[in-house]
Write a protein that holds these residues in place. Structure first.
Motif, PDB file in Angstrom:
ATOM      1  N   GLY A 356       0.421  -1.440   0.146  1.00 26.65           N
ATOM      2  CA  GLY A 356      -0.045   0.229   0.119  1.00 26.65           C
ATOM      3  C   GLY A 356       0.834   1.241  -0.556  1.00 26.65           C
ATOM      4  O   GLY A 356       0.143   1.980  -0.462  1.00 26.65           O
ATOM      5  N   GLU A 357       1.712   1.216   0.780  1.00 24.99           N
ATOM      6  CA  GLU A 357       2.992   2.627   0.860  1.00 24.99           C
ATOM      7  C   GLU A 357       3.491   2.522  -0.362  1.00 24.99           C
ATOM      8  O   GLU A 357       3.554   4.032  -1.016  1.00 24.99           O
ATOM      9  CB  GLU A 357       3.581   1.740   1.961  1.00 24.99           C
ATOM     10  CG  GLU A 357       4.320   3.499   2.782  1.00 24.99           C
ATOM     11  CD  GLU A 357       3.253   3.758   3.472  1.00 24.99           C
ATOM     12  OE1 GLU A 357       2.479   3.604   4.412  1.00 24.99           O
ATOM     13  OE2 GLU A 357       3.499   5.403   2.783  1.00 24.99           O
ATOM     14  N   ALA A 358       3.384   1.615  -1.425  1.00 28.27           N
ATOM     15  CA  ALA A 358       4.269   1.564  -2.211  1.00 28.27           C
ATOM     16  C   ALA A 358       4.103   2.340  -3.741  1.00 28.27           C
ATOM     17  O   ALA A 358       3.791   3.100  -4.133  1.00 28.27           O
ATOM     18  CB  ALA A 358       5.826   0.394  -2.410  1.00 28.27           C
ATOM     19  N   LEU A 359       2.608   1.766  -3.792  1.00 22.08           N
ATOM     20  CA  LEU A 359       1.808   1.526  -4.496  1.00 22.08           C
ATOM     21  C   LEU A 359       0.605   2.602  -5.334  1.00 22.08           C
ATOM     22  O   LEU A 359       0.604   3.501  -5.717  1.00 22.08           O
ATOM     23  CB  LEU A 359       0.734   0.512  -4.761  1.00 22.08           C
ATOM     24  CG  LEU A 359       0.841  -0.826  -5.305  1.00 22.08           C
ATOM     25  CD1 LEU A 359       0.381  -1.610  -4.763  1.00 22.08           C
ATOM     26  CD2 LEU A 359       3.063  -1.153  -6.678  1.00 22.08           C
ATOM     27  N   CYS A 360       0.469   3.775  -3.250  1.00 25.51           N
ATOM     28  CA  CYS A 360      -0.065   4.561  -2.832  1.00 25.51           C
ATOM     29  C   CYS A 360       0.653   5.786  -2.285  1.00 25.51           C
ATOM     30  O   CYS A 360       1.392   7.032  -2.646  1.00 25.51           O
ATOM     31  CB  CYS A 360      -1.709   3.755  -2.991  1.00 25.51           C
ATOM     32  SG  CYS A 360      -2.009   6.024  -2.533  1.00 25.51           S
ATOM     33  N   GLY A 361       0.873   5.073  -0.890  1.00 25.95           N
ATOM     34  CA  GLY A 361       1.397   6.334   0.139  1.00 25.95           C
ATOM     35  C   GLY A 361       0.412   7.468   0.303  1.00 25.95           C
ATOM     36  O   GLY A 361       0.814   8.451  -0.016  1.00 25.95           O
ATOM     37  N   GLY A 362      -0.605   7.321   0.347  1.00 28.67           N
ATOM     38  CA  GLY A 362      -1.748   9.256   0.057  1.00 28.67           C
ATOM     39  C   GLY A 362      -1.667   9.858  -0.666  1.00 28.67           C
ATOM     40  O   GLY A 362      -2.475  10.945  -1.579  1.00 28.67           O
ATOM     41  N   ARG A 363      -0.921   9.286  -2.109  1.00 30.92           N
ATOM     42  CA  ARG A 363      -1.561   9.820  -3.900  1.00 30.92           C
ATOM     43  C   ARG A 363      -1.656   9.298  -4.242  1.00 30.92           C
ATOM     44  O   ARG A 363      -2.355   8.269  -4.666  1.00 30.92           O
ATOM     45  CB  ARG A 363       0.988  10.076  -4.154  1.00 30.92           C
ATOM     46  CG  ARG A 363       1.646  10.594  -3.508  1.00 30.92           C
ATOM     47  CD  ARG A 363       3.115  10.553  -4.227  1.00 30.92           C
ATOM     48  NE  ARG A 363       3.427   9.722  -4.041  1.00 30.92           N
ATOM     49  CZ  ARG A 363       4.205   8.827  -3.240  1.00 30.92           C
ATOM     50  NH1 ARG A 363       4.466   9.163  -1.530  1.00 30.92           N
ATOM     51  NH2 ARG A 363       4.551   7.401  -3.258  1.00 30.92           N
ATOM     52  N   PRO A 364      -2.601   9.940  -5.588  1.00 35.45           N
ATOM     53  CA  PRO A 364      -3.176   9.699  -6.783  1.00 35.45           C
ATOM     54  C   PRO A 364      -2.592   8.466  -7.276  1.00 35.45           C
ATOM     55  O   PRO A 364      -1.226   7.972  -7.040  1.00 35.45           O
ATOM     56  CB  PRO A 364      -2.976  10.897  -8.054  1.00 35.45           C
ATOM     57  CG  PRO A 364      -2.997  12.103  -7.503  1.00 35.45           C
ATOM     58  CD  PRO A 364      -1.916  11.136  -5.980  1.00 35.45           C
ATOM     59  N   LEU A 365      -3.694   7.568  -7.310  1.00 43.95           N
ATOM     60  CA  LEU A 365      -3.143   5.653  -8.077  1.00 43.95           C
ATOM     61  C   LEU A 365      -2.895   6.101  -9.598  1.00 43.95           C
ATOM     62  O   LEU A 365      -2.374   5.015 -10.247  1.00 43.95           O
ATOM     63  CB  LEU A 365      -4.426   4.686  -8.118  1.00 43.95           C
ATOM     64  CG  LEU A 365      -4.879   4.705  -6.298  1.00 43.95           C
ATOM     65  CD1 LEU A 365      -5.653   3.802  -6.656  1.00 43.95           C
ATOM     66  CD2 LEU A 365      -3.759   3.532  -5.726  1.00 43.95           C
ATOM     67  N   ARG A 366      -2.902   7.373  -9.976  1.00 47.16           N
ATOM     68  CA  ARG A 366      -2.594   7.008 -11.687  1.00 47.16           C
ATOM     69  C   ARG A 366      -2.392   8.514 -11.977  1.00 47.16           C
ATOM     70  O   ARG A 366      -2.406   9.885 -10.817  1.00 47.16           O
ATOM     71  CB  ARG A 366      -3.695   6.034 -12.774  1.00 47.16           C
ATOM     72  CG  ARG A 366      -5.069   7.734 -12.615  1.00 47.16           C
ATOM     73  CD  ARG A 366      -5.371   7.018 -13.267  1.00 47.16           C
ATOM     74  NE  ARG A 366      -7.133   6.685 -12.659  1.00 47.16           N
ATOM     75  CZ  ARG A 366      -8.260   5.971 -12.452  1.00 47.16           C
ATOM     76  NH1 ARG A 366      -7.686   4.466 -13.498  1.00 47.16           N
ATOM     77  NH2 ARG A 366      -9.137   6.566 -11.548  1.00 47.16           N
ATOM     78  N   GLU A 368      -0.070  11.932 -12.771  1.00 45.91           N
ATOM     79  CA  GLU A 368       1.319  13.270 -12.743  1.00 45.91           C
ATOM     80  C   GLU A 368       2.096  12.984 -11.730  1.00 45.91           C
ATOM     81  O   GLU A 368       3.177  12.511 -10.841  1.00 45.91           O
ATOM     82  CB  GLU A 368       1.810  14.099 -13.774  1.00 45.91           C
ATOM     83  CG  GLU A 368       1.452  14.405 -14.691  1.00 45.91           C
ATOM     84  CD  GLU A 368       1.364  15.975 -15.336  1.00 45.91           C
ATOM     85  OE1 GLU A 368       1.855  16.766 -14.813  1.00 45.91           O
ATOM     86  OE2 GLU A 368       1.641  16.495 -16.366  1.00 45.91           O
ATOM     87  N   GLU A 369       1.025  12.917 -10.040  1.00 52.47           N
ATOM     88  CA  GLU A 369       1.494  12.472  -9.502  1.00 52.47           C
ATOM     89  C   GLU A 369       1.890  11.467  -8.422  1.00 52.47           C
ATOM     90  O   GLU A 369       1.620  11.217  -7.413  1.00 52.47           O
ATOM     91  CB  GLU A 369       0.318  13.878  -8.167  1.00 52.47           C
ATOM     92  CG  GLU A 369      -0.051  14.749  -8.362  1.00 52.47           C
ATOM     93  CD  GLU A 369      -0.801  15.682  -7.946  1.00 52.47           C
ATOM     94  OE1 GLU A 369      -1.070  15.429  -6.927  1.00 52.47           O
ATOM     95  OE2 GLU A 369      -1.814  15.719  -8.644  1.00 52.47           O
ATOM     96  N   HIS A 370       1.125  10.254  -9.977  1.00 48.76           N
ATOM     97  CA  HIS A 370       1.153   8.833  -8.953  1.00 48.76           C
ATOM     98  C   HIS A 370       3.303   8.544  -8.576  1.00 48.76           C
ATOM     99  O   HIS A 370       3.717   9.128  -9.730  1.00 48.76           O
ATOM    100  CB  HIS A 370       0.735   7.960  -9.477  1.00 48.76           C
ATOM    101  CG  HIS A 370       1.431   6.580  -9.545  1.00 48.76           C
ATOM    102  ND1 HIS A 370       0.278   5.994  -7.979  1.00 48.76           N
ATOM    103  CD2 HIS A 370       2.058   5.745  -9.854  1.00 48.76           C
ATOM    104  CE1 HIS A 370       1.266   4.538  -8.060  1.00 48.76           C
ATOM    105  NE2 HIS A 370       1.823   4.706  -9.204  1.00 48.76           N
ATOM    106  N   GLN A 371       3.353   8.059  -7.217  1.00 50.54           N
ATOM    107  CA  GLN A 371       4.908   7.494  -7.752  1.00 50.54           C
ATOM    108  C   GLN A 371       5.028   5.952  -7.356  1.00 50.54           C
ATOM    109  O   GLN A 371       3.685   5.327  -7.359  1.00 50.54           O
ATOM    110  CB  GLN A 371       5.291   8.718  -6.499  1.00 50.54           C
ATOM    111  CG  GLN A 371       5.845   9.394  -6.750  1.00 50.54           C
ATOM    112  CD  GLN A 371       6.158  10.830  -5.601  1.00 50.54           C
ATOM    113  OE1 GLN A 371       6.849   9.769  -4.683  1.00 50.54           O
ATOM    114  NE2 GLN A 371       5.881  11.956  -5.392  1.00 50.54           N
ATOM    115  N   GLY A 372       6.536   5.954  -7.840  1.00 52.39           N
ATOM    116  CA  GLY A 372       6.081   3.533  -7.618  1.00 52.39           C
ATOM    117  C   GLY A 372       6.047   3.851  -8.735  1.00 52.39           C
ATOM    118  O   GLY A 372       5.211   3.544  -9.359  1.00 52.39           O
ATOM    119  N   PRO A 373       5.461   2.242  -8.264  1.00 54.05           N
ATOM    120  CA  PRO A 373       4.791   1.225  -9.313  1.00 54.05           C
ATOM    121  C   PRO A 373       3.545   1.375  -9.864  1.00 54.05           C
ATOM    122  O   PRO A 373       2.869   1.728  -9.247  1.00 54.05           O
ATOM    123  CB  PRO A 373       5.838  -0.483  -8.451  1.00 54.05           C
ATOM    124  CG  PRO A 373       6.371  -0.066  -6.928  1.00 54.05           C
ATOM    125  CD  PRO A 373       6.075   1.235  -7.093  1.00 54.05           C
TER     126      PRO A 373
END
Ligand SMILES: Cc1cc2nc3c(=O)[nH]c(=O)nc-3n(C[C@H](O)[C@H](O)[C@H](O)COP(=O)(O)O)c2cc1C
Length: 449
Positions: A356-366, A368-373
């Motif tokens: 959960g932290e790596a895929l989202c971490g409180g940021r959008p799921l997709r 430009e603001e998405h980070q991570g895999p």
């Protein structure tokens, strides 16, 4: 004497005086096997709840950033040969008094990940950890909750590198057998619960209860204690968006200490009263729902007994965890399911999300603001969940199969798990450096004697 030092963590609440005689009996058995036995009554300690900031790993490694009674308790903990937890069993989980403490225990482990018992867990920070024994108490014996409790304790034992563990559940009806039950615990070594024990806890929805195709009112209850945005809020919000696009009324509320104090109850109960569907979204904290959720379900159960607040509503749970294996959410989901069913709610299923932290971490799921895999498999699972709720179709099996996939399509899940510890190490180190900490400082073990 088999033990030098035993620490008992008393998780009884203010209204649990009827169990005190059991604790006394347990103490006298412990005095027979240990040179030193001390008890910490958690409800009398000044403890704030964990807010999930990871400051204890990155900013002040090995120590919580909040200064309260935690330090003294963790020093006792790590200096013990055996820690004995004494707690009421609440829907198969712990009391809020114990859970408030337990969520604060992560300074004792290291942020980096490794493989332990064929799963990802955090690496140890200390050379040795105490054996863990847990005694759960129930007014009347309930085997379903007792078995869930024993599983949960075993999961905690893996996470906290205990050399061995044993857990039991007792009730006043055990009468003269209590002493024997406690004596049996001193040396027993229970088997650690594995994946095969957790998968059945994610049972999905029951087709009989899911075939309800009508728009209604959905309330998202966010149970993450994080100060900023959380994965729970983002994923829960995505589900609400899908429902609202098909005509549902949606509302959301974030749990806070204020809502759980008397002055906040009316607001919480009022928002719940207006909903047909409750979506409870939270992070996994030490294999179970975090303190705020633990306290909320106890409070809602009490209110439900008075006013029937929950009866007839549908309940959907989103539990997200840090480790890649989504099935590690099993005990937390099962606790919520038990709460829902005991309150006369209809179970609408669950979404268990790993990494959960790596895929989202409180940021959008997709975007430009998405980070991570990429989090495409979470998005697909959300579509299926929304379908299940909107059209009354039971898609829970597919949801769980989707969440067991690697986020990177060209990588198998086993490979994703292999690289996860390396990605994690890089991520934690870069965050720790922002606070001026290097790998050596991150390994600090300030509570060692
Ligand atoms: C106190 C604490 C305990 C945690 N315990 C677990 C755990 O037992 N297993 C796990 O996989 N992740 C664990 N995590 C990681 C969280 O579940 C993960 O960071 C999650 O994505 C946070 O979700 P949120 O942003 O909705 O709060 C823990 C995190 C914290 C702060």
């Amino acid at each position: 004497m088999r033990y030098e030092k035993v620490t008992v963590l008393n998780g009884l609440g203010a209204g649990d005086g009827r169990y005190e005689y059991m604790l006394e009996l347990l103490m006298s058995e412990l005095r027979g096997v240990s040179r030193e036995v001390s008890v910490i009554t958690l409800r009398e300690k000044k403890l704030t709840h964990c807010v999930g900031c990871f400051g204890c790993w990155l900013k002040t490694p090995g120590e919580c950033v909040y200064r309260d009674d935690l330090e003294g308790i963790l020093k006792e903990y790590i200096a013990s040969d055996m820690v004995v937890v004494f707690t009421p069993v609440v829907f198969g989980g712990y009391s809020p008094e114990y859970k408030k403490f337990l969520d604060r225990i992560i300074p004792l482990i290291h942020p980096n990940f490794g493989f332990f018992k064929k799963e990802i867990h955090h690496k140890p920070r200390y050379d040795r950890y105490p054996r863990l024994v847990a005694v759960g108490v129930q007014d009347r014996h309930d085997e379903h909750e007792a078995s869930l409790f024993r599983t949960l304790v075993g999961r905690n034992a893996i996470n906290f590198h205990t050399p061995s563990f044993a857990a039991t559940v007792v009730s006043p009806g055990d009468g003269a057998n209590l002493g024997k039950a406690f004596r049996g615990l001193m040396e027993r070594e229970d088997p650690y619960p594995r994946k095969e024990d957790l998968l059945p806890l994610l049972m999905g929805s029951d087709p009989a209860t899911s075939s309800e195709a009508r728009a209604g009112r959905a309330l998202l209850i966010v149970g993450s204690p994080k100060k900023g945005s959380s994965t729970s809020a983002v994923v829960g919000g995505e589900l609400l968006d899908r429902l609202s696009a098909t005509g549902w009324d949606t509302d959301s509320i974030t749990l806070s200490p204020r809502l759980l104090r008397r002055e906040g109850h009316d607001e919480l109960f009022h928002r719940i009263q207006g909903a047909d569907l409750i979506v409870l979204a939270f992070p996994l904290y030490i294999d179970s729902p975090p303190f705020l959720v633990t306290r909320a379900i106890q409070l809602l159960d009490e209110e439900n007994a008075r006013s029937g607040l929950l009866a007839g509503k549908r309940c959907f749970v989103i539990s997200n965890n840090g480790f890649p294996e989504a099935y590690q959410n099993g005990p937390a989901v099962a606790i919520c399911r038990r709460f829902a069913e005991a309150g006369g709610m209809r179970w609408a299923g669950e979404l268990a999300i790993g990494s959960g932290e790596a895929l989202c971490g409180g940021r959008p799921l997709r975007g430009e603001e998405h980070q991570g895999p990429p989090a495409d498999h979470v998005i697909r699972a959300l579509d299926m969940v929304a379908d299940a709720i909107i059209q009354g179709r039971d898609t829970m099996r597919q949801v769980h199969e989707t969440m067991a996939l690697s986020p990177i399509p060209i990588l198998s899940f086993p490979l994703w798990r292999r690289i996860f510890p390396m990605l994690g190490k890089k991520h934690w180190l870069s965050d720790a450096r922002k606070y001026g900490n290097n790998p050596r400082e991150m390994r600090a073990h300030p509570y060692a004697l």
